[in-house]
Write a protein that holds these residues in place. Structure first.
Motif, short mmCIF file in Angstrom:
data_model
loop_
_atom_site.label_atom_id
_atom_site.label_comp_id
_atom_site.label_asym_id
_atom_site.label_seq_id
_atom_site.Cartn_x
_atom_site.Cartn_y
_atom_site.Cartn_z
N ALA A 1 19.43 -16.63 4.48
CA ALA A 1 20.57 -17.03 3.65
C ALA A 1 21.52 -15.83 3.56
CB ALA A 1 20.11 -17.46 2.27
N THR A 2 22.73 -16.11 3.12
CA THR A 2 23.71 -15.05 2.93
C THR A 2 24.32 -15.20 1.55
OG1 THR A 2 25.56 -16.36 3.74
CG2 THR A 2 24.31 -15.11 5.37
N ASP A 3 25.15 -14.24 1.17
CA ASP A 3 25.91 -14.48 -0.05
C ASP A 3 27.11 -15.36 0.30
OD1 ASP A 3 28.12 -12.95 0.78
OD2 ASP A 3 27.31 -11.14 -0.10
N PRO A 4 27.79 -15.93 -0.69
CA PRO A 4 28.87 -16.87 -0.40
C PRO A 4 30.02 -16.27 0.42
CG PRO A 4 28.15 -17.12 -2.67
CD PRO A 4 27.45 -15.91 -2.12
N VAL A 5 30.31 -14.98 0.23
CA VAL A 5 31.40 -14.36 0.99
C VAL A 5 31.05 -14.34 2.48
CG1 VAL A 5 32.68 -12.23 1.37
CG2 VAL A 5 32.22 -13.02 -0.96
N TRP A 6 29.82 -13.91 2.78
CA TRP A 6 29.41 -13.89 4.19
C TRP A 6 29.28 -15.30 4.74
CZ3 TRP A 6 30.12 -10.59 7.72
CH2 TRP A 6 30.15 -9.23 7.44
N ALA A 7 28.84 -16.24 3.94
CA ALA A 7 28.73 -17.63 4.41
C ALA A 7 30.08 -18.14 4.87
CB ALA A 7 28.16 -18.51 3.30
N GLU A 8 31.11 -17.79 4.11
CA GLU A 8 32.47 -18.21 4.48
C GLU A 8 32.89 -17.57 5.81
OE1 GLU A 8 34.56 -20.02 2.31
OE2 GLU A 8 36.28 -19.98 3.66
N ARG A 9 32.56 -16.31 5.97
CA ARG A 9 32.96 -15.60 7.19
C ARG A 9 32.18 -16.10 8.41
NH1 ARG A 9 33.33 -9.32 5.53
NH2 ARG A 9 33.94 -9.11 7.71
N LEU A 10 30.91 -16.48 8.19
CA LEU A 10 30.10 -16.97 9.30
C LEU A 10 30.50 -18.38 9.71
CD1 LEU A 10 26.56 -15.74 8.21
CD2 LEU A 10 27.90 -14.91 10.16
N GLY A 11 31.03 -19.14 8.76
CA GLY A 11 31.34 -20.53 9.04
C GLY A 11 30.11 -21.40 8.83
N PRO A 12 30.31 -22.70 8.85
CA PRO A 12 29.20 -23.61 8.57
C PRO A 12 28.25 -23.71 9.77
CG PRO A 12 31.16 -24.85 9.16
CD PRO A 12 31.57 -23.40 9.11
N PRO A 13 27.02 -24.16 9.51
CA PRO A 13 26.11 -24.41 10.62
C PRO A 13 26.62 -25.57 11.47
CG PRO A 13 25.16 -25.16 8.55
CD PRO A 13 26.43 -24.46 8.22
N GLY A 14 26.27 -25.54 12.73
CA GLY A 14 26.61 -26.67 13.61
C GLY A 14 25.76 -27.89 13.24
N PRO A 15 26.08 -29.05 13.82
CA PRO A 15 25.38 -30.29 13.44
C PRO A 15 23.86 -30.24 13.66
CG PRO A 15 27.31 -30.79 14.80
CD PRO A 15 27.18 -29.30 14.75
N LEU A 16 23.43 -29.71 14.81
CA LEU A 16 21.99 -29.65 15.07
C LEU A 16 21.31 -28.63 14.16
CD1 LEU A 16 21.86 -29.90 18.97
CD2 LEU A 16 21.27 -31.66 17.28
N GLU A 17 21.99 -27.52 13.94
CA GLU A 17 21.44 -26.52 13.02
C GLU A 17 21.32 -27.11 11.63
OE1 GLU A 17 23.74 -22.93 12.80
OE2 GLU A 17 22.49 -22.09 11.21
N ASP A 18 22.31 -27.86 11.22
CA ASP A 18 22.29 -28.48 9.90
C ASP A 18 21.10 -29.43 9.77
OD1 ASP A 18 23.55 -28.56 7.40
OD2 ASP A 18 24.53 -30.44 7.88
N GLU A 19 20.83 -30.19 10.82
CA GLU A 19 19.66 -31.09 10.80
C GLU A 19 18.37 -30.29 10.68
OE1 GLU A 19 19.30 -33.98 13.91
OE2 GLU A 19 21.44 -34.48 13.79
#
Ligand code: FES
Length: 106
Positions: free
Chosen positions: A52-70
């Motif tokens: 996991a990351t903090d919210p700032v880094w999550a924003e910079r990394l972008g969302p997971p792709g569809p397969l990653e999200d699954e």
């Protein structure tokens, strides 16, 4: 070669410079980070590279792709809104200083 830090639930940290293009599961294993197993070798089939990351880094990394999200739905233990599978994050210069949290029980 950005400096990446992995932090466990007790605050212990392991840091290392990671060559650009290296996925952060592989980098964690090479650095001996406990709790990052990468059982499938980065094929998006195991979710044992969960971080996991903090919210700032999550924003910079972008969302997971569809397969990653699954696959994140299959994560054991602590899932968070900023969870990622580290095999899907490639090191690059913009990640200098990134801190990845290794979930407890990983
Ligand atoms: S190493 Fe298996 S999903 Fe990341």
């Amino acid at each position: 070669m950005p400096l990446i830090t992995w932090r466990d639930a007790d605050g212990r940290e392991i840091s290392g410079n990671v060559a650009s293009g290296t996925n952060l599961m592989r980098a964690a294993r090479d650095a001996g980070v406990p709790g990052i197993h990468g059982d499938c070798g980065g094929a998006l089939a195991c979710a044992t590279c969960h971080v996991a990351t903090d919210p700032v880094w999550a924003e910079r990394l972008g969302p997971p792709g569809p397969l990653e999200d699954e696959m994140l739905d299959m994560v054991d233990g602590e899932w968070t809104p900023t969870s990622r599978l580290s095999c899907q994050i490639l090191a690059h210069e913009d990640l200098e200083g990134l801190i990845l949290i290794v979930p407890p029980g990983a």
